[in-house]
Design an enzyme around this catalytic site. Structure first.
Site, mmCIF file in Angstrom:
data_model
loop_
_atom_site.group_PDB
_atom_site.id
_atom_site.type_symbol
_atom_site.label_atom_id
_atom_site.label_comp_id
_atom_site.label_asym_id
_atom_site.label_seq_id
_atom_site.Cartn_x
_atom_site.Cartn_y
_atom_site.Cartn_z
ATOM 1 N N GLU A 185 0.812 -1.204 -0.037
ATOM 2 C CA GLU A 185 0.163 0.058 -0.143
ATOM 3 C C GLU A 185 0.781 1.418 0.072
ATOM 4 O OE1 GLU A 185 -2.486 -0.702 3.345
ATOM 5 O OE2 GLU A 185 -3.918 -1.819 1.962
ATOM 6 N N GLU B 104 7.052 -21.696 7.934
ATOM 7 C CA GLU B 104 7.436 -20.954 9.072
ATOM 8 C C GLU B 104 8.562 -21.567 9.708
ATOM 9 O OE1 GLU B 104 4.854 -21.667 12.843
ATOM 10 O OE2 GLU B 104 3.815 -20.423 11.084
#
Length: 270
Positions: free
Chosen positions: A81, A112
């Site tokens: 953004e 992960e």
């Protein structure tokens, strides 16, 4: 000191399946109200991390967010953004998620848990000691993130983190840890809820404050935003009309001529 994951502690509520829709919503909202207060307690830590980010970017460095699962997705969202909002290049703020871009939509099993992949992912971006890396992990125990930050430290690359447990392994390997302790989740262990909300709030603060400090906002307006859709074009026209005291037709012509709000203001002559 024994490390206890408060994010994994039992919910303050039980028999959720017996609650009405109204009761579930009310109780989730009750828990959510505690998150901004937890963030407020961490403001001194957030300030230190933000100052370090600003310093790195002013020296020509980049900001990297690194995380897995929900934490990784939130970092990717915040990074993605920044260009349309503040007009910066897409490689100034970079979001990296364990498992690659496919993990944004679908969970990648055991991504992960790799202690090697995080650093390898950073190296693909030719990371240097001008950059700063912020690891994001609600638990503060994600191997992908911790190991990557350890390698950053070995290479004199500044590190920070956002976690929701106190005294976590992640915080211990971060130069500038941010610990927002939100407590147990409404659904036990579902850290996409309060912990995720806390991380999103902190990410908003980091990127927005940094961009303001870098001069990407004028007054309270995002004058460097990309005019990538009709809504943003209209917003730009209204900004110009207000700033220059002109009508929308004139503002539209200026925006068309100069390409963005800042250039239009700079080059405007009555």
């Amino acid at each position: 000191m024994t490390f206890i994951k408060t994010t994994e502690q039992d919910s303050n509520y039980n028999h959720l399946e017996k609650m009405s829709v109204k009761e579930v919503l009310k109780n989730i909202n009750k828990e959510d109200k505690t998150v901004p207060l937890a963030v407020e307690k961490s403001l001194p830590q957030i300030e230190k991390l933000t100052n370090s980010i600003v310093s790195s970017l002013k020296k020509g460095g980049r900001l990297f967010y690194l995380g897995a699962g929900t934490s990784g997705r939130l970092g990717v969202v915040d990074a993605s953004e920044c260009p349309p909002t503040f007009g910066v290049s897409y490689d100034l703020v970079v979001g990296i998620i364990a498992g690659g871009d496919v993990a944004i939509r679908k969970a990648v099993e055991f991504a992960e848990d790799s202690k090697l992949q995080g650093w390898q992912d950073l190296q693909e971006h030719k990371i240097t000691n001008k950059d700063i890396v912020v690891g994001i992990a609600a638990s503060g125990t994600t191997p992908y993130v911790i190991a990557a930050l350890e390698k950053c430290n070995e290479n004199n690359i500044a590190t920070g983190c956002i976690t929701c447990n106190k005294n976590s392994p992640l915080a211990k390997v971060s130069n500038f840890p941010v610990e927002v302790v939100v407590g147990s989740e409404f659904v036990t262990g579902s850290s996409r809820m309060k912990a995720g909300t806390a991380q999103k709030l902190v990410l908003n603060m980091l990127s927005t404050t940094t961009m303001i400090q870098l001069g990407k906002v004028k007054g309270n307006k995002m004058v460097d935003m990309q005019l990538s859709n009709n809504k943003l074009v209209e917003r730009g026209q209204k900004m110009l009309a207000s700033e220059l005291n002109i009508d929308l037709q004139k503002a539209a012509a200026l925006l068309e001529e100069f390409g963005n709000v800042r250039n239009a203001i700079k080059n405007y002559t009555k």
